[in-house]
Motif scaffolding. Structure first.
Motif, PDB file in Angstrom:
ATOM      1  N   ASP B 265       0.837  -1.207   0.000  1.00 22.98           N
ATOM      2  CA  ASP B 265       0.000   0.000   0.000  1.00 22.98           C
ATOM      3  C   ASP B 265       0.867   1.249   0.000  1.00 22.98           C
ATOM      4  OD1 ASP B 265      -1.764  -2.020   0.646  1.00 22.98           O
ATOM      5  OD2 ASP B 265      -3.024  -0.721   1.867  1.00 22.98           O
ATOM      6  N   GLN B 266       1.860   1.229   0.894  1.00 24.90           N
ATOM      7  CA  GLN B 266       2.745   2.382   1.022  1.00 24.90           C
ATOM      8  C   GLN B 266       3.456   2.666  -0.297  1.00 24.90           C
ATOM      9  OE1 GLN B 266       6.336   1.766   3.278  1.00 24.90           O
ATOM     10  NE2 GLN B 266       6.377   3.860   4.018  1.00 24.90           N
ATOM     11  N   THR B 267       3.981   1.606  -0.914  1.00 22.58           N
ATOM     12  CA  THR B 267       4.732   1.800  -2.147  1.00 22.58           C
ATOM     13  C   THR B 267       3.827   2.318  -3.256  1.00 22.58           C
ATOM     14  OG1 THR B 267       6.013  -0.109  -1.463  1.00 22.58           O
ATOM     15  CG2 THR B 267       6.356   0.689  -3.695  1.00 22.58           C
ATOM     16  N   LEU B 268       2.631   1.729  -3.380  1.00 25.27           N
ATOM     17  CA  LEU B 268       1.756   2.132  -4.474  1.00 25.27           C
ATOM     18  C   LEU B 268       1.382   3.606  -4.374  1.00 25.27           C
ATOM     19  CD1 LEU B 268      -0.683  -0.853  -5.047  1.00 25.27           C
ATOM     20  CD2 LEU B 268       1.202  -0.091  -6.459  1.00 25.27           C
ATOM     21  N   VAL B 269       1.240   4.112  -3.157  1.00 22.64           N
ATOM     22  CA  VAL B 269       0.776   5.488  -3.046  1.00 22.64           C
ATOM     23  C   VAL B 269       1.945   6.481  -3.086  1.00 22.64           C
ATOM     24  CG1 VAL B 269       0.652   5.567  -0.529  1.00 22.64           C
ATOM     25  CG2 VAL B 269      -0.867   7.002  -1.853  1.00 22.64           C
ATOM     26  N   LEU B 270       3.127   6.084  -2.643  1.00 22.10           N
ATOM     27  CA  LEU B 270       4.243   7.040  -2.609  1.00 22.10           C
ATOM     28  C   LEU B 270       5.145   6.969  -3.842  1.00 22.10           C
ATOM     29  CD1 LEU B 270       5.418   6.939   1.132  1.00 22.10           C
ATOM     30  CD2 LEU B 270       4.006   8.653  -0.009  1.00 22.10           C
ATOM     31  N   MET B 271       5.018   5.894  -4.629  1.00 20.96           N
ATOM     32  CA  MET B 271       5.907   5.754  -5.791  1.00 20.96           C
ATOM     33  C   MET B 271       5.425   6.659  -6.926  1.00 20.96           C
ATOM     34  SD  MET B 271       7.274   2.212  -7.430  1.00 20.96           S
ATOM     35  CE  MET B 271       5.723   1.524  -7.956  1.00 20.96           C
ATOM     36  N   ASN B 272       6.346   7.337  -7.583  1.00 20.82           N
ATOM     37  CA  ASN B 272       5.987   8.103  -8.777  1.00 20.82           C
ATOM     38  C   ASN B 272       7.093   7.934  -9.814  1.00 20.82           C
ATOM     39  OD1 ASN B 272       8.065   9.996  -8.105  1.00 20.82           O
ATOM     40  ND2 ASN B 272       6.643  10.890  -6.607  1.00 20.82           N
ATOM     41  N   SER B 273       6.890   8.525 -10.987  1.00 23.08           N
ATOM     42  CA  SER B 273       7.830   8.272 -12.074  1.00 23.08           C
ATOM     43  C   SER B 273       9.243   8.756 -11.748  1.00 23.08           C
ATOM     44  CB  SER B 273       7.326   8.928 -13.355  1.00 23.08           C
ATOM     45  OG  SER B 273       7.089  10.293 -13.121  1.00 23.08           O
ATOM     46  N   GLN B 274       9.347   9.727 -10.829  1.00 27.93           N
ATOM     47  CA  GLN B 274      10.675  10.268 -10.507  1.00 27.93           C
ATOM     48  C   GLN B 274      11.457   9.379  -9.538  1.00 27.93           C
ATOM     49  OE1 GLN B 274      11.497  13.678 -11.655  1.00 27.93           O
ATOM     50  NE2 GLN B 274       9.723  13.215 -12.940  1.00 27.93           N
ATOM     51  N   ASN B 275      10.758   8.731  -8.598  1.00 30.51           N
ATOM     52  CA  ASN B 275      11.500   7.969  -7.586  1.00 30.51           C
ATOM     53  C   ASN B 275      11.407   6.456  -7.792  1.00 30.51           C
ATOM     54  OD1 ASN B 275       9.009   7.169  -6.585  1.00 30.51           O
ATOM     55  ND2 ASN B 275       9.020   8.556  -4.851  1.00 30.51           N
ATOM     56  N   ARG B 276      10.847   6.032  -8.920  1.00 29.60           N
ATOM     57  CA  ARG B 276      10.573   4.608  -9.132  1.00 29.60           C
ATOM     58  C   ARG B 276      11.795   3.721  -8.894  1.00 29.60           C
ATOM     59  NH1 ARG B 276       6.538   3.585 -12.879  1.00 29.60           N
ATOM     60  NH2 ARG B 276       5.445   2.533 -11.212  1.00 29.60           N
ATOM     61  N   GLU B 277      12.953   4.114  -9.410  1.00 31.65           N
ATOM     62  CA  GLU B 277      14.128   3.221  -9.332  1.00 31.65           C
ATOM     63  C   GLU B 277      14.513   2.899  -7.894  1.00 31.65           C
ATOM     64  OE1 GLU B 277      17.925   5.017 -10.184  1.00 31.65           O
ATOM     65  OE2 GLU B 277      16.953   6.949 -10.554  1.00 31.65           O
ATOM     66  N   LYS B 278      14.178   3.809  -6.951  1.00 31.86           N
ATOM     67  CA  LYS B 278      14.515   3.546  -5.553  1.00 31.86           C
ATOM     68  C   LYS B 278      13.292   3.072  -4.754  1.00 31.86           C
ATOM     69  CE  LYS B 278      18.865   4.509  -5.199  1.00 31.86           C
ATOM     70  NZ  LYS B 278      19.823   3.513  -4.733  1.00 31.86           N
ATOM     71  N   ALA B 279      12.102   3.166  -5.361  1.00 35.93           N
ATOM     72  CA  ALA B 279      10.872   2.869  -4.613  1.00 35.93           C
ATOM     73  C   ALA B 279      10.312   1.482  -4.927  1.00 35.93           C
ATOM     74  CB  ALA B 279       9.811   3.924  -4.912  1.00 35.93           C
ATOM     75  N   GLU B 280      10.644   0.958  -6.093  1.00 33.81           N
ATOM     76  CA  GLU B 280      10.080  -0.343  -6.474  1.00 33.81           C
ATOM     77  C   GLU B 280      10.552  -1.429  -5.511  1.00 33.81           C
ATOM     78  OE1 GLU B 280       7.604  -1.698  -8.564  1.00 33.81           O
ATOM     79  OE2 GLU B 280       8.728  -1.540 -10.436  1.00 33.81           O
ATOM     80  N   VAL B 281       9.594  -2.109  -4.857  1.00 30.68           N
ATOM     81  CA  VAL B 281       9.954  -3.230  -3.986  1.00 30.68           C
ATOM     82  C   VAL B 281       9.404  -4.523  -4.602  1.00 30.68           C
ATOM     83  CG1 VAL B 281      10.144  -1.967  -1.822  1.00 30.68           C
ATOM     84  CG2 VAL B 281       7.917  -2.777  -2.575  1.00 30.68           C
ATOM     85  N   ILE B 282       9.756  -5.656  -4.021  1.00 26.36           N
ATOM     86  CA  ILE B 282       9.379  -6.926  -4.634  1.00 26.36           C
ATOM     87  C   ILE B 282       7.864  -7.029  -4.803  1.00 26.36           C
ATOM     88  CG2 ILE B 282       9.490  -9.433  -4.428  1.00 26.36           C
ATOM     89  CD1 ILE B 282      12.047  -9.070  -2.804  1.00 26.36           C
ATOM     90  N   ASN B 283       7.129  -6.654  -3.758  1.00 23.93           N
ATOM     91  CA  ASN B 283       5.672  -6.754  -3.840  1.00 23.93           C
ATOM     92  C   ASN B 283       5.097  -5.913  -4.963  1.00 23.93           C
ATOM     93  OD1 ASN B 283       5.232  -8.561  -1.853  1.00 23.93           O
ATOM     94  ND2 ASN B 283       4.898  -7.044  -0.242  1.00 23.93           N
ATOM     95  N   SER B 284       5.583  -4.696  -5.102  1.00 29.36           N
ATOM     96  CA  SER B 284       5.024  -3.836  -6.147  1.00 29.36           C
ATOM     97  C   SER B 284       5.470  -4.343  -7.515  1.00 29.36           C
ATOM     98  CB  SER B 284       5.436  -2.380  -5.936  1.00 29.36           C
ATOM     99  OG  SER B 284       6.816  -2.226  -6.090  1.00 29.36           O
ATOM    100  N   TYR B 285       6.645  -4.990  -7.554  1.00 27.54           N
ATOM    101  CA  TYR B 285       7.121  -5.569  -8.812  1.00 27.54           C
ATOM    102  C   TYR B 285       6.225  -6.734  -9.228  1.00 27.54           C
ATOM    103  CZ  TYR B 285      10.416  -7.357 -12.270  1.00 27.54           C
ATOM    104  OH  TYR B 285      10.995  -7.787 -13.424  1.00 27.54           O
ATOM    105  N   VAL B 286       5.870  -7.578  -8.245  1.00 29.56           N
ATOM    106  CA  VAL B 286       4.938  -8.681  -8.528  1.00 29.56           C
ATOM    107  C   VAL B 286       3.612  -8.113  -9.035  1.00 29.56           C
ATOM    108  CG1 VAL B 286       3.566 -10.533  -7.489  1.00 29.56           C
ATOM    109  CG2 VAL B 286       5.960 -10.285  -6.876  1.00 29.56           C
ATOM    110  N   TYR B 287       3.147  -7.069  -8.367  1.00 24.60           N
ATOM    111  CA  TYR B 287       1.883  -6.450  -8.770  1.00 24.60           C
ATOM    112  C   TYR B 287       1.972  -5.950 -10.208  1.00 24.60           C
ATOM    113  CZ  TYR B 287      -1.949  -3.158  -9.078  1.00 24.60           C
ATOM    114  OH  TYR B 287      -3.054  -2.503  -9.495  1.00 24.60           O
TER     115      TYR B 287
END
Lengths: 295, 331
Positions: B265-287
């Protein structure tokens, strides 16, 4: 001797003072941001664009709330949120209590197998994709029932209720059986009324979970009519973020009106939980303790 | 006494078989069926739960087999062709996956290093308060953020960090910066944002269990220590902390086993195109791989790999902490 006691007393007082100052700092760190959200939501778009306030808004205005309430889809989302929380909690608690009651009887045939099956579900799951495929093949995608049916059961809650039912004296059940009552009758008429504190705790935890849940919608719902408030808010946030990134330095006015709407939606989404908070607080501490008790 | 009467009762039908010995299979099934029928009413309460578990827990576990298949939209679970470990081989050479692993571990270790200790310190601080009213107030306020959803908190963070928001305003007023900037667009700071926002939300809530344990410590320990001339810090070190050892270990095990499952939940709401490379976690990658790109087999393989590593971590953490706790497993 006397001097030593005084010195200790002084040490202890310094400790208390430092402790209190640090905790007050901690309170400030939590409260100031929350307060800032509330007063920002009550500010005009112009004041929001200029910024420059922390504790008190420069221009009080209800325009953000007016904008939110003019959007009819928000009202609809509110209804979805309330309905899924209400129905979800009642069915979840009843379902878990029923199973917990059955498993609390040590004489029940197959108990070892049932318990083993339950414990395994606490540590292993199929994960996101196999669950999605299951929900899809059950025809639950884009139905209201996807909020209710998969959320019916949690073995963790079953264990809590099971332990609670065990504490009810056996003699109550025996005398009811002598009077000719069946298991269902005993469960509904004796155990449920006696277990209200445990059931209320689980209901409150589950209620907060249902109200705050957003992944279910994100995964299984595309129909906007079934969006709860959390999903609506998510859309507003994502929208305004992409917008503000597209026109960095561009039209600030658009950004701040969406910001105002975003803030007002945040407050509205959180309000029911904060309103319930005094009632919640009484239960959740005992609930945490119940959860910590192992079988 | 009881034992003899039982063996006498059973002796009347199959003679001289002690109760512990195995009865023939057919007879055991027959007994089970008669008992089950006799208990049908109570069994009817458990049965829906068993059916639920089979459908919603065990069918998805069986569904993990698609990690070893090549599943496409036209297939069903049974028709998809087996591909063995191919999906796992692709994972190992997928740099996006490794980025997600590094981010997950980075954020998790920050959360573990800071977020694990803060609730313990905070609980001790609250416990040491001797004013009833203030204590209650601190507790009430500190639990509050836990009840906000990540979507709400994400929305708040985005407002706080916006160029005209609270964060920039505070730093400007304190003279720490001269020009406002949005740190949510700064990829280099994302790990800290994820960690600190998580601590802000959960630190107070994390104190509940510790406080409940501390309430059970015998106050005479403290009295004895005071007579021996121990100061407050000494008392905390020698009485409070040792009494919390078991619960701290239990929490540590659970935290370590969750290292690879950071908050979606945290990643999906805080991730944006600018910080993606540091924000992508395994769960969001699976998603992203599964739900948005439709690569079900690949996403399942990633998820399965993570679950297996998590279980290994759980067992390892349990072993280590049981060594620390005089060989008593806390699980």
């Amino acid at each position: 001797m006397n001097r030593k006691v005084i010195r200790e007393d002084l040490d202890s007082r310094i400790f208390d003072a430092v402790n209190k100052v640090l905790l007050v700092c901690f309170m400030v760190i939590i409260l100031v941001p929350l307060w800032n959200v509330i007063i920002s939501s009550l500010s005009s778009g112009r004041a929001l664009a200029e910024g420059g306030f922390i504790f008190w808004s420069k221009e009080f205005s209800l325009e953000n709330y007016r904008a939110v309430f003019n959007d009819s889809t928000i009202g609809q989302s509110f209804v979805v949120s309330v309905a899924k929380t209400f129905i979800g909690v009642i069915t979840h608690v009843f379902f878990c209590a029923m199973i917990g009651y059955g498993l609390s009887k040590r004489y029940i045939r197959g108990r070892k197998l049932y318990v083993a099956m339950g414990v395994i579900t606490m540590f292993f799951s199929g994960g996101m994709i196999p669950t999605y495929l299951l929900i899809k093949s059950l025809g639950l995608l884009n139905t209201f029932w996807v909020y209710i049916i998969p959320a019916l059961f949690s073995y963790y809650d079953v264990v809590i209720l099971m332990n609670f039912f065990r504490n009810v004296p056996d003699s109550l059940e025996e005398s009811a059986k002598i009077d000719g009552a069946g298991d269902w009758h005993i469960f509904l008429k004796i155990f449920i009324p006696l277990s209200m504190p445990a059931m209320a705790t689980i209901a409150l935890f589950n209620g907060v979970g249902q109200w705050n849940d957003f992944m279910t919608t994100k995964l299984y719902i595309t129909d906007q009519a079934l969006y709860p408030l959390q999903m609506k808010l998510y859309e507003i946030i994502v929208q305004s973020q992409t917008q503000s990134m597209q026109n960095i330095g561009g039209s600030v006015v658009i950004e701040t009106t969406t910001k105002g709407v975003q803030l007002a939606t945040i407050v509205i989404t959180t309000l029911p939980i904060v309103a319930m908070y005094p009632i919640l607080q009484r239960y959740f501490i005992s609930g945490m303790m119940l959860g910590a008790v192992k079988e | 006494m009881n034992k003899t009467s039982a063996s006498v009762a059973s002796a009347s039908i199959p003679p001289a078989i002690p109760p512990s010995a195995k009865k023939p299979m057919g007879q055991r099934i027959k007994e089970f069926v008669t008992d089950y029928k006799r208990q049908w009413e109570i069994q009817s309460m458990v049965l829906p739960g068993i059916i639920f578990m089979i459908i919603f827990c065990y069918i998805p576990i069986y569904g993990l087999t698609i990690a070893f298949k090549n599943y496409t939209v036209i297939d069903t679970l049974s028709t998809a062709p087996w591909v063995g470990l191919d999906n796992f081989r692709i994972i190992l050479s997928d740099e996006y996956f490794w980025d997600a692993v590094i981010n997950t571990l980075g954020i998790s270790f920050l959360k573990l290093g800071i977020g694990f200790i803060i609730p313990i310190i905070l609980a001790i601080m609250i416990y040491e308060l001797n004013m009833g009213r203030f204590k209650k107030f601190v507790q009430t306020i500190s639990y509050l953020p836990h009840f906000l959803s990540w979507i709400v908190l994400g929305g708040m963070l985005i407002t706080w960090f916006s160029t005209s928001g609270l964060f920039n305003e505070l730093l400007l007023n304190l003279g720490l910066i001269s020009k406002p900037s949005n740190i949510l667009l700064d990829a280099g700071k994302y790990w800290w944002i994820a960690t600190l926002s998580d601590i802000w939300k959960e630190a107070g809530w994390g104190t509940i269990l510790y406080l409940a344990i501390m309430a059970k410590i015998d106050p005479t320990y403290y009295e004895a220590a005071r007579i021996d001339g121990a100061g407050r810090l000494r008392q905390i070190w020698n009485i409070t902390l040792p009494n919390m050892k078991a619960i701290i270990s239990l929490n540590l095990i659970l935290t370590v086993s969750g290292l690879l499952g950071s908050n979606l939940d945290q990643t999906l709401v805080l991730m944006n195109s600018q910080n993606r490379e540091k924000a992508e976690v395994i769960n969001s990658y699976v998603y992203r791989m599964g739900m948005t790109q439709g690569d079900f087999s690949y996403a399942t393989a990633v998820g399965l790999g993570v679950s297996i590593v998590s279980v290994i971590l759980l067992l390892m953490a349990n072993k280590v902490t049981s060594k620390l706790n005089d060989n008593q497993s806390v699980l």
